[in-house]
Design a protein around this motif. Structure first.
Motif, PDB file in Angstrom:
ATOM      1  N   GLY A  39     -16.495  18.981  22.697  1.00  0.00           N
ATOM      2  CA  GLY A  39     -17.260  20.176  22.388  1.00  0.00           C
ATOM      3  C   GLY A  39     -16.927  20.740  21.024  1.00  0.00           C
ATOM      4  O   GLY A  39     -16.260  20.093  20.199  1.00  0.00           O
ATOM      5  N   GLU A  40     -17.395  21.954  20.785  1.00  0.00           N
ATOM      6  CA  GLU A  40     -17.243  22.577  19.472  1.00  0.00           C
ATOM      7  C   GLU A  40     -17.166  24.089  19.652  1.00  0.00           C
ATOM      8  O   GLU A  40     -17.829  24.661  20.521  1.00  0.00           O
ATOM      9  N   THR A  41     -16.368  24.746  18.838  1.00  0.00           N
ATOM     10  CA  THR A  41     -16.253  26.204  18.868  1.00  0.00           C
ATOM     11  C   THR A  41     -16.325  26.768  17.459  1.00  0.00           C
ATOM     12  O   THR A  41     -15.679  26.253  16.547  1.00  0.00           O
ATOM     13  N   LYS A  42     -17.114  27.823  17.318  1.00  0.00           N
ATOM     14  CA  LYS A  42     -17.122  28.597  16.070  1.00  0.00           C
ATOM     15  C   LYS A  42     -16.443  29.924  16.359  1.00  0.00           C
ATOM     16  O   LYS A  42     -16.797  30.610  17.326  1.00  0.00           O
ATOM     17  N   ILE A  43     -15.457  30.282  15.546  1.00  0.00           N
ATOM     18  CA  ILE A  43     -14.761  31.553  15.679  1.00  0.00           C
ATOM     19  C   ILE A  43     -15.012  32.363  14.414  1.00  0.00           C
ATOM     20  O   ILE A  43     -14.728  31.909  13.304  1.00  0.00           O
ATOM     21  N   GLU A  47     -12.557  38.327   8.201  1.00  0.00           N
ATOM     22  CA  GLU A  47     -12.322  37.784   6.862  1.00  0.00           C
ATOM     23  C   GLU A  47     -12.480  36.269   6.772  1.00  0.00           C
ATOM     24  O   GLU A  47     -12.306  35.693   5.705  1.00  0.00           O
ATOM     25  N   ALA A  48     -12.807  35.617   7.879  1.00  0.00           N
ATOM     26  CA  ALA A  48     -12.932  34.155   7.841  1.00  0.00           C
ATOM     27  C   ALA A  48     -13.682  33.661   9.071  1.00  0.00           C
ATOM     28  O   ALA A  48     -13.713  34.328  10.106  1.00  0.00           O
ATOM     29  N   SER A  49     -14.279  32.489   8.926  1.00  0.00           N
ATOM     30  CA  SER A  49     -14.910  31.796  10.053  1.00  0.00           C
ATOM     31  C   SER A  49     -14.285  30.411  10.174  1.00  0.00           C
ATOM     32  O   SER A  49     -13.896  29.803   9.164  1.00  0.00           O
ATOM     33  N   TYR A  50     -14.203  29.913  11.405  1.00  0.00           N
ATOM     34  CA  TYR A  50     -13.570  28.623  11.661  1.00  0.00           C
ATOM     35  C   TYR A  50     -14.483  27.796  12.557  1.00  0.00           C
ATOM     36  O   TYR A  50     -15.166  28.329  13.428  1.00  0.00           O
ATOM     37  N   LEU A  51     -14.454  26.489  12.352  1.00  0.00           N
ATOM     38  CA  LEU A  51     -15.171  25.573  13.223  1.00  0.00           C
ATOM     39  C   LEU A  51     -14.173  24.553  13.757  1.00  0.00           C
ATOM     40  O   LEU A  51     -13.482  23.877  12.987  1.00  0.00           O
ATOM     41  N   PHE A  52     -14.085  24.452  15.092  1.00  0.00           N
ATOM     42  CA  PHE A  52     -13.137  23.549  15.721  1.00  0.00           C
ATOM     43  C   PHE A  52     -13.880  22.508  16.553  1.00  0.00           C
ATOM     44  O   PHE A  52     -14.855  22.827  17.239  1.00  0.00           O
ATOM     45  N   LYS A  53     -13.387  21.249  16.485  1.00  0.00           N
ATOM     46  CA  LYS A  53     -14.027  20.131  17.169  1.00  0.00           C
ATOM     47  C   LYS A  53     -12.992  19.351  17.969  1.00  0.00           C
ATOM     48  O   LYS A  53     -11.808  19.703  17.980  1.00  0.00           O
ATOM     49  N   HIS A 101      14.320  34.414  11.565  1.00  0.00           N
ATOM     50  CA  HIS A 101      13.689  35.103  10.434  1.00  0.00           C
ATOM     51  C   HIS A 101      12.275  35.498  10.838  1.00  0.00           C
ATOM     52  O   HIS A 101      11.402  34.655  10.986  1.00  0.00           O
ATOM     53  N   LYS A 102      12.056  36.807  11.025  1.00  0.00           N
ATOM     54  CA  LYS A 102      10.751  37.293  11.464  1.00  0.00           C
ATOM     55  C   LYS A 102       9.967  37.807  10.263  1.00  0.00           C
ATOM     56  O   LYS A 102      10.009  38.988   9.926  1.00  0.00           O
ATOM     57  N   ALA A 103       9.276  36.906   9.603  1.00  0.00           N
ATOM     58  CA  ALA A 103       8.435  37.291   8.472  1.00  0.00           C
ATOM     59  C   ALA A 103       7.275  38.141   8.973  1.00  0.00           C
ATOM     60  O   ALA A 103       6.969  38.169  10.159  1.00  0.00           O
ATOM     61  N   SER A 104       6.635  38.848   8.055  1.00  0.00           N
ATOM     62  CA  SER A 104       5.498  39.681   8.444  1.00  0.00           C
ATOM     63  C   SER A 104       4.427  38.810   9.091  1.00  0.00           C
ATOM     64  O   SER A 104       4.067  37.761   8.548  1.00  0.00           O
ATOM     65  N   PRO A 105       3.905  39.242  10.250  1.00  0.00           N
ATOM     66  CA  PRO A 105       2.900  38.423  10.931  1.00  0.00           C
ATOM     67  C   PRO A 105       1.592  38.373  10.148  1.00  0.00           C
ATOM     68  O   PRO A 105       1.224  39.329   9.471  1.00  0.00           O
ATOM     69  N   THR A 106       0.916  37.249  10.225  1.00  0.00           N
ATOM     70  CA  THR A 106      -0.385  37.103   9.587  1.00  0.00           C
ATOM     71  C   THR A 106      -1.443  36.972  10.673  1.00  0.00           C
ATOM     72  O   THR A 106      -1.236  36.299  11.670  1.00  0.00           O
ATOM     73  N   PRO A 107      -2.606  37.631  10.497  1.00  0.00           N
ATOM     74  CA  PRO A 107      -3.633  37.606  11.532  1.00  0.00           C
ATOM     75  C   PRO A 107      -4.436  36.310  11.590  1.00  0.00           C
ATOM     76  O   PRO A 107      -5.261  36.141  12.473  1.00  0.00           O
ATOM     77  N   LYS A 108      -4.174  35.396  10.664  1.00  0.00           N
ATOM     78  CA  LYS A 108      -4.990  34.187  10.593  1.00  0.00           C
ATOM     79  C   LYS A 108      -4.773  33.287  11.802  1.00  0.00           C
ATOM     80  O   LYS A 108      -3.738  33.335  12.479  1.00  0.00           O
ATOM     81  N   ILE A 109      -5.759  32.456  12.078  1.00  0.00           N
ATOM     82  CA  ILE A 109      -5.635  31.412  13.087  1.00  0.00           C
ATOM     83  C   ILE A 109      -4.826  30.262  12.492  1.00  0.00           C
ATOM     84  O   ILE A 109      -5.076  29.838  11.360  1.00  0.00           O
ATOM     85  N   SER A 175     -11.226  51.996   7.087  1.00  0.00           N
ATOM     86  CA  SER A 175     -11.129  50.624   6.583  1.00  0.00           C
ATOM     87  C   SER A 175     -11.196  49.618   7.723  1.00  0.00           C
ATOM     88  O   SER A 175     -11.794  48.540   7.583  1.00  0.00           O
ATOM     89  N   PHE A 176     -10.597  49.949   8.884  1.00  0.00           N
ATOM     90  CA  PHE A 176     -10.655  49.039  10.025  1.00  0.00           C
ATOM     91  C   PHE A 176     -12.088  48.868  10.517  1.00  0.00           C
ATOM     92  O   PHE A 176     -12.537  47.743  10.767  1.00  0.00           O
ATOM     93  N   MET A 177     -12.819  49.954  10.669  1.00  0.00           N
ATOM     94  CA  MET A 177     -14.187  49.868  11.183  1.00  0.00           C
ATOM     95  C   MET A 177     -15.118  49.181  10.186  1.00  0.00           C
ATOM     96  O   MET A 177     -16.006  48.416  10.578  1.00  0.00           O
ATOM     97  N   GLU A 178     -14.948  49.432   8.911  1.00  0.00           N
ATOM     98  CA  GLU A 178     -15.786  48.772   7.902  1.00  0.00           C
ATOM     99  C   GLU A 178     -15.573  47.261   7.913  1.00  0.00           C
ATOM    100  O   GLU A 178     -16.469  46.488   7.583  1.00  0.00           O
ATOM    101  N   LYS A 179     -14.392  46.837   8.319  1.00  0.00           N
ATOM    102  CA  LYS A 179     -14.068  45.410   8.352  1.00  0.00           C
ATOM    103  C   LYS A 179     -14.479  44.750   9.662  1.00  0.00           C
ATOM    104  O   LYS A 179     -14.784  43.548   9.699  1.00  0.00           O
TER     105      LYS A 179
END
Length: 273
Positions: A39-43, A47-53, A101-109, A175-179
């Motif tokens: 199958g396939e998923t679009k997320i 700030e970004a779109s991803y396509l997984f197969k 070492h707990k670096a700042s978390p990133t929201p990216k997939i 800023s959160f709602m605009e995003k």
């Protein structure tokens, strides 16, 4: 829509969608480690779109807004193995480690396509889904621990995600709602993600935007849809999901009410050029 989920434990499941398409907007309570069988998923995120197969493996961090669109592909259903990495499980794991070492978390997939270690770990679960007897809890625990250990070995940033147990704090609402306005979330969820109760969220929203959340969200989503039609040359079926509407007829009605003409009028205008 034919959808089945087979659970080995509450944290490990085999998910299968047989129909043409399934779409949802979510913020995951737990981190999600997902391996695509078919199958396939679009997320779509702010700030970004991803396509997984098929063959892709990825980790979606918790508390991140996303539109998920699942498709069958090449005659095969949308089929995945999903592992929930809960805060409780991760706290237990990291309690046994020192000097993390707990670096700042990133929201990216985080993407790990065809990584042999992760693929082997998740593929080894497949035979257990065919068993009729209960899945042993100790094996489930070992498998989840194995997956976390592999993630830490192959991704230097992953501790910043997995070892972060903070809940959303109060952040700038505008800023959160605009995003994130294109995500069709309950107002309560927008409040939680901006660190507010529902009452405080509505009060702060009114003060910032001089209207109600629902009216503002509808207008912003329709404006984005108009831009996608006029500038990006997209079709209504491509757009209405991604701007936060649940069905095409409701979207077309709201679009015409807002702009005075239906989305198809823009398509006809393009074909005459």
């Amino acid at each position: 829509m034919e959808h089945t989920s087979t659970y080995l434990t509450p944290e490990i499941k085999l998910s299968c969608y047989e129909d043409k398409l399934f779409k949802t907007e979510v913020t995951f309570e737990h981190h999600m480690l997902i391996w695509f069988i078919s199958g396939e998923t679009k997320i779509v995120q702010a700030e970004a779109s991803y396509l997984f197969k098929a063959g892709d493996i990825f980790l979606i961090p918790r508390n991140q807004l996303a539109t998920i669109i699942n498709y069958p592909k090449d005659g095969l259903p949308h089929k995945t193995v999903v592992m929930h990495l809960s805060a409780e499980r991760l706290k237990e794991f990291y309690a046994n480690l020192e000097g993390v070492h707990k670096a700042s978390p990133t929201p990216k997939i985080h993407r790990f396509t065809h990584h042999p270690l992760l693929e082997s770990c998740l593929a080894s679960l497949i035979p257990y889904f065919e068993m009729k007897q209960p899945f042993p809890a100790n094996i489930a625990s070992l498998k989840i621990t194995e997956a976390i250990s592999i993630l830490r070995a192959i991704d230097q940033e992953i501790d910043g995600v997995l070892a972060n147990f903070e809940e959303p704090g109060k952040i700038d609402l505008v800023s959160f709602m605009e995003k994130n306005y294109m995500f069709n979330m309950p107002i309560e969820k927008f409040g939680y993600l901006t660190g507010r109760s529902l009452t405080t969220f509505k009060r702060d929203f009114k003060k910032a935007f001089h209207t109600t959340p629902q009216k503002w969200l509808t207008q912003k989503r329709l404006e984005l849809a108009h831009y996608q039609f006029a500038e990006k040359k997209k079709n209504p079926v491509e757009v209405y999901f991604e701007v936060g509407f649940e069905n095409l007829s409701h979207f077309s009605y709201a679009f015409k009410k807002q702009f005075g003409y239906p989305p198809t009028a823009l398509l006809e205008q393009r074909t005459r050029r």
